[in-house]
Design an enzyme around this catalytic site. Structure first.
Site, mmCIF file in Angstrom:
data_model
loop_
_atom_site.group_PDB
_atom_site.id
_atom_site.type_symbol
_atom_site.label_atom_id
_atom_site.label_comp_id
_atom_site.label_asym_id
_atom_site.label_seq_id
_atom_site.Cartn_x
_atom_site.Cartn_y
_atom_site.Cartn_z
ATOM 1 N N HIS A 182 -19.909 39.326 8.484
ATOM 2 C CA HIS A 182 -19.435 38.664 7.582
ATOM 3 C C HIS A 182 -18.098 39.353 6.826
ATOM 4 O O HIS A 182 -17.159 38.819 6.579
ATOM 5 C CB HIS A 182 -20.484 38.811 6.409
ATOM 6 C CG HIS A 182 -20.038 38.073 4.942
ATOM 7 N ND1 HIS A 182 -20.454 36.880 4.371
ATOM 8 C CD2 HIS A 182 -19.306 38.820 3.891
ATOM 9 C CE1 HIS A 182 -19.848 36.587 3.286
ATOM 10 N NE2 HIS A 182 -19.409 37.674 2.758
ATOM 11 N N GLU A 183 -18.234 40.943 6.942
ATOM 12 C CA GLU A 183 -17.176 41.508 6.374
ATOM 13 C C GLU A 183 -16.219 41.693 7.426
ATOM 14 O O GLU A 183 -14.726 41.563 6.980
ATOM 15 C CB GLU A 183 -17.576 43.299 5.997
ATOM 16 C CG GLU A 183 -18.659 43.159 5.059
ATOM 17 C CD GLU A 183 -18.268 42.312 3.694
ATOM 18 O OE1 GLU A 183 -17.259 42.058 3.319
ATOM 19 O OE2 GLU A 183 -19.469 41.958 3.108
ATOM 20 N N CYS A 218 -21.427 35.915 -1.367
ATOM 21 C CA CYS A 218 -20.246 36.614 -1.445
ATOM 22 C C CYS A 218 -19.567 37.036 -2.589
ATOM 23 O O CYS A 218 -19.640 36.047 -3.499
ATOM 24 C CB CYS A 218 -19.086 35.789 -0.448
ATOM 25 S SG CYS A 218 -17.630 36.610 -0.238
ATOM 26 N N HIS A 224 -13.994 38.560 6.815
ATOM 27 C CA HIS A 224 -12.988 38.921 5.777
ATOM 28 C C HIS A 224 -11.640 39.614 6.271
ATOM 29 O O HIS A 224 -10.655 39.248 5.785
ATOM 30 C CB HIS A 224 -13.618 39.753 4.532
ATOM 31 C CG HIS A 224 -14.283 39.027 3.604
ATOM 32 N ND1 HIS A 224 -13.798 37.920 2.961
ATOM 33 C CD2 HIS A 224 -15.834 39.129 3.403
ATOM 34 C CE1 HIS A 224 -14.670 37.441 2.107
ATOM 35 N NE2 HIS A 224 -16.095 37.860 2.107
#
Length: 171
Positions: free
Chosen positions: A133-134, A91, A137
């Site tokens: 993953h994003e 990351c 966030h």
């Protein structure tokens, strides 16, 4: 176009749930261009707006890194998922650290593109992992939230030391 400052873990902004985008306009598109510039400068394949301190539901992705297959996801939503997979993820907000994170192997995601049009992607492999993953966030989750408390605390301590060193070097 400009390179934005990447927010480093454990910054509180990385734990916040991002707000939906209500208007796709020239200002947002300039921000998206800046996100891509930042992502390429930092050597990433994906970037969420919260990683540059903007709490909006915007993601930029370019798996190949060659600027020919740029993907923009505004207000992304996973509609379907199946299978199990995982790789050691890294990351931009936690440089130098990687961890195995369980993910869905295939996903279908709905979002708006940079023209404000609805798009649907059927993603698998690295593309699916990157989207998940994003989106994490955007939901205030970083990849270290998927690992043990002990490992997460060690990384947090080391990142706080790194942030202090970076702050001192800029002063």
């Amino acid at each position: 176009m400009s390179v934005l400052q990447v927010v480093l873990y454990p910054d509180d902004r990385l734990t916040k749930v991002c707000e939906p985008v209500t208007q796709v306009d020239d200002e947002l598109n300039q921000f998206i261009d800046d996100m891509f510039d930042t992502m390429y400068q930092e050597g990433g394949i994906g970037l969420a707006a919260s990683q540059v301190g903007v709490l909006k539901r915007v993601i930029t992705i370019d798996i190949e890194g060659d600027k020919t297959n740029q993907v923009v996801l505004i207000n992304p939503e996973i509609l379907e998922s199946c299978g199990e997979t995982g790789i050691e993820e890294g990351c931009l907000s936690i440089p130098g650290y990687r961890a195995l994170v369980p993910r869905k192997e295939k996903i279908t995601v709905k979002a708006l593109n940079r023209q404000g049009e609805e798009v649907i992607y059927h993603a698998d492999d690295l593309f699916a992992i990157c989207i998940q993953h994003e989106i994490d966030h955007l939901n205030g989750i970083v990849f270290v939230d998927h690992i043990s408390n002990l490992k997460r605390q060690r990384i947090k301590d080391k990142m706080q030391k790194l942030k202090k060193q970076l702050y001192r070097s800029k002063a």
